[in-house]
Design a protein around this motif. Sequence first.
Motif, PDB file in Angstrom:
ATOM      1  N   GLY A 292      42.388  54.468  40.926  1.00  0.00           N
ATOM      2  CA  GLY A 292      43.309  53.822  41.524  1.00  0.00           C
ATOM      3  C   GLY A 292      43.294  53.080  42.766  1.00  0.00           C
ATOM      4  O   GLY A 292      43.690  51.799  43.028  1.00  0.00           O
ATOM      5  N   SER A 293      42.759  53.640  43.703  1.00  0.00           N
ATOM      6  CA  SER A 293      42.484  53.173  44.876  1.00  0.00           C
ATOM      7  C   SER A 293      41.510  52.041  44.901  1.00  0.00           C
ATOM      8  O   SER A 293      41.625  50.982  45.575  1.00  0.00           O
ATOM      9  N   MET A 294      40.616  52.323  44.110  1.00  0.00           N
ATOM     10  CA  MET A 294      39.343  51.198  43.868  1.00  0.00           C
ATOM     11  C   MET A 294      39.869  49.993  43.272  1.00  0.00           C
ATOM     12  O   MET A 294      39.349  48.879  43.426  1.00  0.00           O
ATOM     13  N   MET A 295      40.981  50.575  42.447  1.00  0.00           N
ATOM     14  CA  MET A 295      41.631  49.101  41.585  1.00  0.00           C
ATOM     15  C   MET A 295      42.589  48.431  42.646  1.00  0.00           C
ATOM     16  O   MET A 295      42.527  47.088  42.516  1.00  0.00           O
ATOM     17  N   GLY A 296      43.220  49.019  43.601  1.00  0.00           N
ATOM     18  CA  GLY A 296      43.972  48.424  44.497  1.00  0.00           C
ATOM     19  C   GLY A 296      43.461  47.709  45.596  1.00  0.00           C
ATOM     20  O   GLY A 296      43.890  46.738  45.892  1.00  0.00           O
ATOM     21  N   ALA A 297      42.420  48.356  46.084  1.00  0.00           N
ATOM     22  CA  ALA A 297      41.911  47.760  47.469  1.00  0.00           C
ATOM     23  C   ALA A 297      41.376  46.166  47.165  1.00  0.00           C
ATOM     24  O   ALA A 297      41.617  45.363  47.963  1.00  0.00           O
ATOM     25  N   PRO A 298      40.571  46.064  46.005  1.00  0.00           N
ATOM     26  CA  PRO A 298      40.162  44.611  45.768  1.00  0.00           C
ATOM     27  C   PRO A 298      41.159  43.668  45.517  1.00  0.00           C
ATOM     28  O   PRO A 298      41.035  42.760  46.046  1.00  0.00           O
ATOM     29  N   GLY A 317      38.048  35.807  47.303  1.00  0.00           N
ATOM     30  CA  GLY A 317      39.103  35.302  46.591  1.00  0.00           C
ATOM     31  C   GLY A 317      38.778  34.935  45.190  1.00  0.00           C
ATOM     32  O   GLY A 317      39.771  34.954  44.211  1.00  0.00           O
ATOM     33  N   ALA A 318      37.466  34.804  44.922  1.00  0.00           N
ATOM     34  CA  ALA A 318      37.196  34.484  43.507  1.00  0.00           C
ATOM     35  C   ALA A 318      37.422  35.440  42.463  1.00  0.00           C
ATOM     36  O   ALA A 318      37.522  36.657  42.606  1.00  0.00           O
ATOM     37  N   ALA A 319      37.861  35.040  41.529  1.00  0.00           N
ATOM     38  CA  ALA A 319      38.310  35.943  40.030  1.00  0.00           C
ATOM     39  C   ALA A 319      37.083  35.849  39.086  1.00  0.00           C
ATOM     40  O   ALA A 319      36.726  34.795  38.798  1.00  0.00           O
ATOM     41  N   SER A 320      37.095  36.875  38.419  1.00  0.00           N
ATOM     42  CA  SER A 320      35.809  36.825  37.453  1.00  0.00           C
ATOM     43  C   SER A 320      36.491  37.294  35.990  1.00  0.00           C
ATOM     44  O   SER A 320      37.436  38.231  36.151  1.00  0.00           O
ATOM     45  N   GLY A 321      36.144  36.666  34.975  1.00  0.00           N
ATOM     46  CA  GLY A 321      36.381  37.066  33.537  1.00  0.00           C
ATOM     47  C   GLY A 321      37.769  36.535  33.187  1.00  0.00           C
ATOM     48  O   GLY A 321      38.379  35.878  34.042  1.00  0.00           O
ATOM     49  N   LYS A 322      38.296  36.787  32.027  1.00  0.00           N
ATOM     50  CA  LYS A 322      39.529  36.487  31.467  1.00  0.00           C
ATOM     51  C   LYS A 322      40.897  37.089  32.224  1.00  0.00           C
ATOM     52  O   LYS A 322      41.818  36.501  32.220  1.00  0.00           O
ATOM     53  N   SER A 323      40.583  38.254  32.809  1.00  0.00           N
ATOM     54  CA  SER A 323      41.673  39.036  33.395  1.00  0.00           C
ATOM     55  C   SER A 323      41.531  38.923  34.928  1.00  0.00           C
ATOM     56  O   SER A 323      42.213  39.535  35.337  1.00  0.00           O
ATOM     57  N   SER A 324      40.813  37.923  35.251  1.00  0.00           N
ATOM     58  CA  SER A 324      40.709  37.460  36.870  1.00  0.00           C
ATOM     59  C   SER A 324      40.375  38.762  37.671  1.00  0.00           C
ATOM     60  O   SER A 324      41.021  38.933  38.872  1.00  0.00           O
ATOM     61  N   GLU A 325      39.341  39.647  37.248  1.00  0.00           N
ATOM     62  CA  GLU A 325      39.303  40.789  38.036  1.00  0.00           C
ATOM     63  C   GLU A 325      38.568  40.344  39.484  1.00  0.00           C
ATOM     64  O   GLU A 325      37.617  39.284  39.486  1.00  0.00           O
ATOM     65  N   PRO A 326      38.953  41.158  40.467  1.00  0.00           N
ATOM     66  CA  PRO A 326      38.396  40.659  41.932  1.00  0.00           C
ATOM     67  C   PRO A 326      37.171  41.331  42.055  1.00  0.00           C
ATOM     68  O   PRO A 326      37.104  42.248  42.781  1.00  0.00           O
ATOM     69  N   ARG A 327      35.951  41.231  41.327  1.00  0.00           N
ATOM     70  CA  ARG A 327      34.800  41.664  41.614  1.00  0.00           C
ATOM     71  C   ARG A 327      34.032  41.752  42.812  1.00  0.00           C
ATOM     72  O   ARG A 327      33.392  42.415  43.120  1.00  0.00           O
ATOM     73  N   ARG A 328      33.884  40.495  43.575  1.00  0.00           N
ATOM     74  CA  ARG A 328      33.576  40.172  44.733  1.00  0.00           C
ATOM     75  C   ARG A 328      34.007  41.210  45.861  1.00  0.00           C
ATOM     76  O   ARG A 328      33.622  41.808  46.501  1.00  0.00           O
ATOM     77  N   ALA A 329      35.326  41.217  45.535  1.00  0.00           N
ATOM     78  CA  ALA A 329      36.097  42.287  46.610  1.00  0.00           C
ATOM     79  C   ALA A 329      36.001  43.717  46.296  1.00  0.00           C
ATOM     80  O   ALA A 329      35.972  44.414  47.232  1.00  0.00           O
ATOM     81  N   ALA A 330      35.545  43.976  44.884  1.00  0.00           N
ATOM     82  CA  ALA A 330      35.569  45.468  44.638  1.00  0.00           C
ATOM     83  C   ALA A 330      34.028  45.869  45.278  1.00  0.00           C
ATOM     84  O   ALA A 330      34.008  46.865  45.580  1.00  0.00           O
ATOM     85  N   VAL A 331      33.088  44.869  45.333  1.00  0.00           N
ATOM     86  CA  VAL A 331      31.719  45.178  45.848  1.00  0.00           C
ATOM     87  C   VAL A 331      32.093  45.575  47.457  1.00  0.00           C
ATOM     88  O   VAL A 331      31.460  46.789  47.688  1.00  0.00           O
ATOM     89  N   LEU A 332      32.763  44.862  48.218  1.00  0.00           N
ATOM     90  CA  LEU A 332      33.211  45.266  49.682  1.00  0.00           C
ATOM     91  C   LEU A 332      33.784  46.463  49.722  1.00  0.00           C
ATOM     92  O   LEU A 332      33.580  47.476  50.514  1.00  0.00           O
ATOM     93  N   SER A 333      34.797  46.947  48.766  1.00  0.00           N
ATOM     94  CA  SER A 333      35.548  48.070  48.525  1.00  0.00           C
ATOM     95  C   SER A 333      34.686  49.149  48.689  1.00  0.00           C
ATOM     96  O   SER A 333      34.613  50.308  49.286  1.00  0.00           O
TER      97      SER A 333
END
Length: 748
Positions: A292-298, A317-333
């Motif tokens: 939950g926290s890993m989903m919220g932080a990005p 701020g970039a989004a990835s995939g059809k669901s606009s996943e914040p994958r770049r932000a997830a890496v930093l998290s």
Amino acid sequence: MSAGETAKDHQHAKFGALGGVFTPCTLTILGVIMFLRFGQVVGQAGFWGSIAIVLAAKAITTLTSLSLSAIATNTRVRGGGAYYLISRSLGVEFGGAIGIVFFLAQAISVAMYVIGFTEALVNTFPSLAPSSTWVASVVNLATFACVYVGAGWTIKVQYAILAVLGAALTSFYLGAAGQFSVGVLQENLAPHYLAGENFFSIFALFFPAVTGIMAGANMSGDLKSPAHAIPRGTLGAVAVTALIYLSLACVLAGVRPHQELIANNFVMRDVAAWPILITAGVFAATLSSALGSMMGAPRILQALARDDVFPFLRFFGAASGKSSEPRRAAVLSFVIAQCCVLLGDLNAIAPIITMFFMITYALLNLATFFEAVTKNPSYRPTFRYCHWSLSLLGAVGCLAVMLLINWAWAVGSIVVIAAIYGYIQYREIEARWGDLQGGVVFERARRSLLRLEAMSYHPKNWRPIVLAMSSSAWNRPHLAIYGEWLTAGHGILTLAQVVCGDVEKHAERRESYERALRKFIEKQELLAFPTVVIAPYPSDGIESLVQCHGIGGFKPNTVLIGWPRSEEKAEAFGATLRLLARLRRSIICARLLRDDDDDEPAEGEEEQPRDDAWFVPEGTIDVWWRGMENGELMLLLAHLLNRNPSWRRNPIRVLRIVPNEEAVQEVRGHIANLAADSRIRIEPVVIVAKDPPAVIQQASRNAALLLLGFEAPKEGDEKSFYRRMDELAGGLPRVLFVDSAGGMTLES
């Protein structure tokens, strides 16, 4: 609206109050603290202390949930959770500051839950103990991998995790039913704090458990109807988990002595009827909380980056995939969480998270308080169970608890927020969304105006409220500049323009003229307001402005107008002066020979500011004294001009002409007394002469500016008045003719 606030952000939103808010909130609240640390809370704080801790924590989160519900139902909620709500209310400065802090709090929370999971895993499989840090790192990596793939499936499996959690609690309650002892409960009623611990340190240990109220709000971009789901899901989770924690405090206090509660992190497993379910519950709760926290932080970081508050975060701020996943932000998290995992101390991480979350809650409460108290018509939440007093109480409660837990950490957190706030303000970032700062300023101004209206006027409080008839300010900036010098830091300046013609024909042009004035004000960095009126004749426009412009105590008391260049305009000009005098307005006529007042730009030619507009010549500021009637205002204007940094090297002289030598000493003494009474540093100059024009032009030939008094001409005397004043000024380049309407006194 920011780049991130598009319809694309909502095309994949599909979760309701139960799956999107209640379940993630509940799973986050009933997580690692409940299974691995709540026994220690009860053991050290005792039964009554633990009840107080739970109630205090729940009181803060309940008040915050009410504020969250109110503000979430007052705006169309996009992605970003608390960051989005605070930034759209308190503005970009607070939003940017809290966005950074809240993102860090969520990222660090991942580490807390991963460490909790690892503790449970190592306790179940002791052979893993030497490699616990590696195990935690692998778990953290697995959590990151799940979120990197996508959040949709994670939310779907939460129902199963919730079922496992329910089974674990049921196992604990069933096991405790046969072991509960009233005697043990009585021994555990009082606190048994270890050395260095107290109520607030244990509160700090427990509080991160209840910070899960934001788990649903963080997923605001993935909800079908955030305004419907957030209040119901969040408040429902707060109520249910409050009952569970209160019941756990009662049961734990009655099944084991305080020594075991403190020492044994897995006391719940030892009490449970089926210990394996507690182990499964720990695994499920900690992993779901970490997810939950890993989903919220990005998502917080992505929303912050899309708003372009910090250019260096734009990459995330970039989004990835059809669901606009914040994958770049997830890496930093993941990187931040991994750094905390390597720290490895759950007790060290918990207070940091506490401060970050509580300052977020405080600002969220503060945002709701200001939304309500400013009485902004746009504040129309559909959630009706939040009053401004509750929001204020929530904000004060958060701040008080922060200071009581650890004042050093609290002050440090506030300093960090203030520093980020100051940085954003310094960079003068303009938000592309509306916030309540304008409402706060409006309400403060409204109250001040009403209070000012109710107060009796005193000459001591006179300030220059100048209406400068600047006409085409771009081409003739000197009136505006002198108006700025006379009012900056002391009064109010309005740049006014009269457009001659019919209102119906020129209504659209009026807006373009006002925009031009605003552009001039911005370009010249003036502290001024623009206003434009359309009237058949200039005199009619001036009359309308003087009578109608301003409100309450902020109506213009002084009109700054240019001196005509030719005698042909004297008649109309004299009539205007009589009108202003009749309306009891002080008049300043600026005769500035270096300002080409009659130069109009050619049709279609772009107006440009004069390069020498702010030029301050060397020399004195000469006030030619003829008595108190106009002299008080002239001397006060000279003083205000001299207060400007660029005019401070120009001393003020008060000059007077006398007919004979016998009067010199008396007049000099009078001017010296005037200086003492007015507390203005002046140089007295007394001249014996019988030809005022010649004396004025000779004595003030090197002056930077001179002020001469006048009285508005009577009807039929306009041309002789014009010639008389023009003769006094002669070829001097900078002259202000002043006619005072009173209202001020130098002795006040």
